[in-house]
Design an enzyme around this catalytic site. Structure first.
Site, PDB file in Angstrom:
ATOM      1  N   ASP A  48      33.670  98.840  27.220  1.00 23.62           N
ATOM      2  CA  ASP A  48      33.727  97.702  28.070  1.00 23.62           C
ATOM      3  C   ASP A  48      32.838  98.237  29.562  1.00 23.62           C
ATOM      4  OD1 ASP A  48      33.691  95.019  28.918  1.00 23.62           O
ATOM      5  OD2 ASP A  48      36.038  95.184  28.868  1.00 23.62           O
ATOM      6  N   PHE A  58      35.806  89.721  40.208  1.00 22.56           N
ATOM      7  CA  PHE A  58      37.054  89.909  39.319  1.00 22.56           C
ATOM      8  C   PHE A  58      37.711  91.155  39.695  1.00 22.56           C
ATOM      9  CE2 PHE A  58      34.308  87.592  36.239  1.00 22.56           C
ATOM     10  CZ  PHE A  58      35.282  86.986  35.583  1.00 22.56           C
ATOM     11  N   HIS A 108      28.063  96.259  29.082  1.00 21.85           N
ATOM     12  CA  HIS A 108      27.431  95.134  29.742  1.00 21.85           C
ATOM     13  C   HIS A 108      26.328  95.629  30.718  1.00 21.85           C
ATOM     14  CE1 HIS A 108      30.469  92.889  27.667  1.00 21.85           C
ATOM     15  NE2 HIS A 108      31.325  93.476  28.332  1.00 21.85           N
ATOM     16  N   HIS A 157      33.175  87.412  22.912  1.00 18.25           N
ATOM     17  CA  HIS A 157      33.652  88.140  24.189  1.00 18.25           C
ATOM     18  C   HIS A 157      34.458  87.140  25.182  1.00 18.25           C
ATOM     19  CE1 HIS A 157      33.050  89.904  28.283  1.00 18.25           C
ATOM     20  NE2 HIS A 157      33.267  91.083  27.566  1.00 18.25           N
ATOM     21  N   GLU A 165      30.612  96.994  23.058  1.00 18.80           N
ATOM     22  CA  GLU A 165      30.874  96.243  24.355  1.00 18.80           C
ATOM     23  C   GLU A 165      30.540  96.774  25.512  1.00 18.80           C
ATOM     24  OE1 GLU A 165      34.756  93.979  24.137  1.00 18.80           O
ATOM     25  OE2 GLU A 165      34.148  93.666  26.423  1.00 18.80           O
TER      26      GLU A 165
HETATM   27 MN    MN Z   1      33.541  93.078  28.398  1.00 14.59          MN
END
Ligand code: MN
Length: 328
Positions: free
Chosen positions: A287, A23, A10, A164, A8
């Site tokens: 992540d 965010f 990105h 996700h 995961e």
């Molecule tokens: Mn993520």
């Protein structure tokens, strides 16, 4: 541990980068923006420094899922997937791709997944929760009947589908009213994604397609801690559950689901997940760039688990599930 594989992880392209703005605190946006747009430079240095051999890369969130115009969502998925294929081709020993999919339309998503697996040699798909088709409030979860043909394609291609998180829409967020700090990774992401996963389990999807492989991040979005209660509430009442699935939901969780450690670097939580779903179904992830590679790697490398489990979770489970061309 050397040779870790992350699932995961990105990136963004210029057309999707703004989806990640807001965010985090505004003062860290320049840093987050640079992290998302970089693939071959700082990212590789961090991987080298912290024992990550490979990242499977996926587009930032919610991007394709939140583009209401179906044609535009389809075009954005194609653009991002083509960009990713080009980046992977520069360092296929360090990067592989997961497909972005326009699930506003099940048939378009099926065709794009076939293109990504057959032509671009991607290893699976990563989808950012529900899709919105034609309007803000037309919210599509993938247990809906119109997705059964899509799932038959996923099973036939034999590739994992990574579900996700994304935030619920404003209209569906009343419970968080006045408490914006609950949105995103603090709470709303996990809640949203766990409910979506339970919908898939209860729909009978895995009775029809028992070979489907669904991956959840963040140590399972709270589900390892909750699955027993999902199946055993009011245990003295013998009335069968009122959903289409034929079996206990925990059985699908144990047979059709895989978890990653993304953004949840806690040994107590990892051990609970191992007890619930088994060390063969858990895989390391960071992540990045929302979490740090060093935070994930330093925790995982020292976590109190057996070395045999560390190798499985850090590397060999991912290599097997995603059919990666790596040694060992
Ligand atoms: Mn993520």
């Amino acid at each position: 541990m050397r040779g870790k594989i992350g699932l995961e992880e990105h990136f963004a392209i210029e057309e999707t980068i703004e989806d990640s703005n807001g965010f985090l605190a505004p003062e860290v946006w320049p840093e987050l923006r640079a992290r998302l747009l970089d693939i071959q430079d700082n990212r590789l240095r961090l991987m080298d420094a912290h024992g990550m051999e490979m990242m499977l890369l996926s587009l930032n969130a919610p991007t394709v899922q939140a583009i209401h115009d179906v044609k535009r969502a389809h075009e954005m998925a194609i653009r991002a997937n083509d960009f990713l294929a080009n980046e992977v081709a520069k360092r296929p020993d360090r990067f592989q791709g997961l497909a972005a999919l326009p699930l506003q339309d099940a048939d378009l998503a099926s065709r794009e997944l076939e293109r990504c697996i057959h032509d671009l040699k991607f290893k699976g798909a990563l989808v950012n929760g529900f899709s919105q088709a034609n309007s803000e409030d037309n919210i599509l979860y993938y247990d809906l009947p119109q997705y059964r043909d899509f799932w038959s394609v996923v099973q036939k291609l034999d590739v994992p589908f990574y579900l996700h998180p994304r935030n619920p829409t404003a209209a569906w967020s009343q419970i968080y009213g006045g408490h914006p700090w609950l949105m995103g990774p603090t709470w709303a992401f996990g809640q949203e994604t766990a409910v979506h996963a339970l919908r898939l389990m209860a729909s009978g999807l895995f009775d029809q397609f028992p070979e489907l492989k669904i991956v959840l991040g963040h140590m399972g979005e709270g589900l390892p801690y909750s699955m027993w209660r999902v199946d055993h509430r009011n245990g003295w009442v013998k009335t069968p559950p009122s959903y289409p699935a034929k079996r206990k939901l925990g059985e699908y969780f144990q047979e059709n689901f895989y978890l990653t450690t993304s953004g949840n670097f806690r040994t107590q939580t990892l051990i609970d997940a191992i007890l619930e779903i088994g060390a063969d179904r858990i895989m390391f992830s960071t992540d990045w760039p929302f979490e740090n590679v060093d935070h994930a790697a330093d925790w995982f490398d020292a976590a109190s688990i057996s070395e045999a489990d560390r190798i499985k979770i850090g590397r060999s489970n991912a290599a097997k599930l995603f059919k990666l061309d790596v040694a060992g």
